[in-house]
Scaffold this active site. Structure first.
Site, PDB file in Angstrom:
ATOM      1  N   GLY A 126       1.861   2.588  -2.997  1.00 11.31           N
ATOM      2  CA  GLY A 126       1.824   3.078  -4.378  1.00 11.31           C
ATOM      3  C   GLY A 126       2.266   2.032  -5.382  1.00 11.31           C
ATOM      4  O   GLY A 126       2.725   2.369  -6.478  1.00 11.31           O
ATOM      5  N   THR A 127       2.108   0.762  -5.013  1.00  9.44           N
ATOM      6  CA  THR A 127       2.555  -0.345  -5.865  1.00  9.44           C
ATOM      7  C   THR A 127       1.871  -0.331  -7.229  1.00  9.44           C
ATOM      8  O   THR A 127       2.523  -0.315  -8.277  1.00  9.44           O
ATOM      9  CB  THR A 127       2.262  -1.697  -5.189  1.00  9.44           C
ATOM     10  OG1 THR A 127       2.482  -1.597  -3.786  1.00  9.44           O
ATOM     11  CG2 THR A 127       3.139  -2.791  -5.775  1.00  9.44           C
ATOM     12  N   SER A 168      -3.771   3.270   4.844  1.00  6.49           N
ATOM     13  CA  SER A 168      -4.126   2.557   3.619  1.00  6.49           C
ATOM     14  C   SER A 168      -4.073   1.044   3.826  1.00  6.49           C
ATOM     15  O   SER A 168      -4.952   0.306   3.360  1.00  6.49           O
ATOM     16  CB  SER A 168      -3.181   2.977   2.495  1.00  6.49           C
ATOM     17  OG  SER A 168      -3.580   2.406   1.272  1.00  6.49           O
ATOM     18  N   HIS A 220       6.769  -7.494  -2.453  1.00  5.90           N
ATOM     19  CA  HIS A 220       6.716  -6.666  -1.241  1.00  5.90           C
ATOM     20  C   HIS A 220       7.810  -7.091  -0.254  1.00  5.90           C
ATOM     21  O   HIS A 220       7.834  -6.628   0.884  1.00  5.90           O
ATOM     22  CB  HIS A 220       5.360  -6.806  -0.535  1.00  5.90           C
ATOM     23  CG  HIS A 220       4.219  -6.139  -1.222  1.00  5.90           C
ATOM     24  ND1 HIS A 220       4.305  -4.895  -1.807  1.00  5.90           N
ATOM     25  CD2 HIS A 220       2.928  -6.534  -1.394  1.00  5.90           C
ATOM     26  CE1 HIS A 220       3.133  -4.563  -2.318  1.00  5.90           C
ATOM     27  NE2 HIS A 220       2.294  -5.538  -2.082  1.00  5.90           N
ATOM     28  N   LYS A 258      -8.344   6.516  -1.622  1.00  8.68           N
ATOM     29  CA  LYS A 258      -8.190   7.980  -1.675  1.00  8.68           C
ATOM     30  C   LYS A 258      -6.933   8.417  -2.415  1.00  8.68           C
ATOM     31  O   LYS A 258      -6.946   9.381  -3.155  1.00  8.68           O
ATOM     32  CB  LYS A 258      -8.171   8.575  -0.257  1.00  8.68           C
ATOM     33  CG  LYS A 258      -9.529   8.657   0.413  1.00  8.68           C
ATOM     34  CD  LYS A 258      -9.438   9.470   1.697  1.00  8.68           C
ATOM     35  CE  LYS A 258     -10.813   9.641   2.343  1.00  8.68           C
ATOM     36  NZ  LYS A 258     -10.706  10.425   3.587  1.00  8.68           N
ATOM     37  N   GLY A 259      -5.821   7.733  -2.163  1.00  3.71           N
ATOM     38  CA  GLY A 259      -4.566   8.100  -2.826  1.00  3.71           C
ATOM     39  C   GLY A 259      -4.070   9.482  -2.464  1.00  3.71           C
ATOM     40  O   GLY A 259      -3.444  10.159  -3.271  1.00  3.71           O
ATOM     41  N   LYS A 289       0.811  -1.228   0.000  1.00  3.55           N
ATOM     42  CA  LYS A 289       0.000   0.000   0.000  1.00  3.55           C
ATOM     43  C   LYS A 289       0.843   1.276   0.000  1.00  3.55           C
ATOM     44  O   LYS A 289       0.472   2.292   0.560  1.00  3.55           O
ATOM     45  CB  LYS A 289      -0.997   0.000   1.168  1.00  3.55           C
ATOM     46  CG  LYS A 289      -1.946  -1.177   1.170  1.00  3.55           C
ATOM     47  CD  LYS A 289      -2.682  -1.355  -0.154  1.00  3.55           C
ATOM     48  CE  LYS A 289      -3.694  -0.250  -0.426  1.00  3.55           C
ATOM     49  NZ  LYS A 289      -4.412  -0.482  -1.718  1.00  3.55           N
ATOM     50  N   THR A 333      -2.351   7.859 -15.371  1.00  8.13           N
ATOM     51  CA  THR A 333      -1.993   7.290 -14.073  1.00  8.13           C
ATOM     52  C   THR A 333      -2.437   8.187 -12.918  1.00  8.13           C
ATOM     53  O   THR A 333      -2.022   7.981 -11.783  1.00  8.13           O
ATOM     54  CB  THR A 333      -0.475   7.027 -13.974  1.00  8.13           C
ATOM     55  OG1 THR A 333       0.237   8.253 -14.200  1.00  8.13           O
ATOM     56  CG2 THR A 333      -0.040   5.983 -14.984  1.00  8.13           C
ATOM     57  N   PHE A 377     -10.401  -0.873  -3.384  1.00 12.47           N
ATOM     58  CA  PHE A 377      -8.955  -1.075  -3.470  1.00 12.47           C
ATOM     59  C   PHE A 377      -8.257   0.270  -3.640  1.00 12.47           C
ATOM     60  O   PHE A 377      -7.270   0.558  -2.980  1.00 12.47           O
ATOM     61  CB  PHE A 377      -8.618  -1.998  -4.652  1.00 12.47           C
ATOM     62  CG  PHE A 377      -7.146  -2.142  -4.874  1.00 12.47           C
ATOM     63  CD1 PHE A 377      -6.404  -3.047  -4.126  1.00 12.47           C
ATOM     64  CD2 PHE A 377      -6.479  -1.369  -5.822  1.00 12.47           C
ATOM     65  CE1 PHE A 377      -5.031  -3.169  -4.315  1.00 12.47           C
ATOM     66  CE2 PHE A 377      -5.108  -1.484  -6.014  1.00 12.47           C
ATOM     67  CZ  PHE A 377      -4.385  -2.388  -5.254  1.00 12.47           C
TER      68      PHE A 377
END
Length: 296
Positions: free
Chosen positions: A51-52, A139, A109, A259-260, A49, A228, A256
């Site tokens: 920014g993958t 996140s 990860h 908010k980002g 979580k 993106t 999934f």
């Protein structure tokens, strides 16, 4: 191996060399550790979580010089095998990677000390994306809520403690970002920050392109920035994990792509939690030279 987990219950976990992992990863660890990288592999690595999926989508568009149709060829988890991930309804990332023709772009990860040695032996290019720990915690908490392939997070207060003590899958955030930071000068590692990508995506995407070996003109860079962006990716079924069975990821609990944002932690942390987190952070990150932005 036989995949017994079917999503009706929460995934169980165990330890690999002191790092908490989903049980199927533990059961297949010898094969994962022995994974054979190829010299032209590109590996995208993050703490969960951080920014993958965003990084994967950017990289795919760079490699395809902004051709959006090409990046819509398959969902993220099919385009980028997740080497240590094994889920019955999705399959084995390891098997998927082994069957994929070169050049491959792969995902992990894993903390640096658990990276299969062949990636370093073959001098593969590695992209590492790091995110400030407060937003990363928030996140990851919401991701645990919606993803049955991870243990139930418990209450916010309980998960806060689990994260702080590193008792979450893939281990301590602090150790993860520090391990990859310390390795960056000895290997071909491009170390990026989520907050930089959010603040100036065009600049960071250009940097990524140069690392990958693609020189992109401004019009292609602008196109990649657009496709993106969070709002566009949230609507993209090839990037938003909506193709994963609902019994594994329940987007009605939490999407999934939620908010980002940078600074959403302020909507979750109590004053006491924030003070405690800051004190722990200062102690554990002292002397690393790593600095994170917690807000803009």
């Amino acid at each position: 191996m036989e995949l017994k987990w079917d999503g009706t219950e929460r995934m169980t976990v165990d330890y690999v060399k002191g790092i908490l992992q989903p049980t199927p990863t533990c059961d297949s660890w010898d094969q994962i550790w022995d994974f054979q990288a190829r010299p032209d592999d590109l590996l995208i690595c993050t703490y969960p979580k951080a920014g993958t999926t965003w990084t994967q989508e950017i990289v795919d568009l760079i490699q395809n010089e902004g051709d959006v149709d090409r990046t819509h060829r398959a969902p993220t988890h099919v385009r980028f095998p997740f080497i240590e991930w094994i889920i019955q309804s999705i399959g084995s990332g390891l098997e998927h990677a082994n069957a994929m023709p070169s050049p491959r772009t792969l995902k992990t990860h894993l903390p640096f000390q658990l990276l299969p040695p062949s990636f370093l032996e073959k001098n593969c290019k590695i992209i590492y994306m790091a995110r400030n720990p407060k937003d990363n915690l928030v996140s990851y908490y919401h991701f645990h809520r919606m993803n049955k392939a991870l243990p139930a997070p418990g209450t916010w207060e309980e998960y806060f403690e689990s994260f702080l003590t590193g008792k979450v899958c893939w281990g301590s955030w602090h150790d993860h970002v520090k391990g990859w930071w310390e390795a960056r000068d000895q290997h071909r590692i491009l170390y990026l920050f989520y907050e930089d990508m959010k603040m100036n995506p065009k600049h960071e995407i250009r940097k990524l392109g140069e690392f990958i070996g693609k020189k992109l003109d401004d019009s292609v860079l602008d196109k990649i920035v657009h496709h993106t962006s969070f709002d566009v990716m949230k609507q993209n079924p090839m990037a938003n994990y909506s193709t994963v069975p609902a019994k594994v990821m329940d987007h009605s609990v939490s999407p999934f792509m939620r908010k980002g944002e940078v600074g959403d932690w302020k909507n979750h942390f109590t004053v006491a939690q924030n003070e405690r987190f800051d004190e722990d952070y200062q102690r554990r990150m002292a002397g690393t030279g790593l600095t994170f932005r917690f807000q803009f």
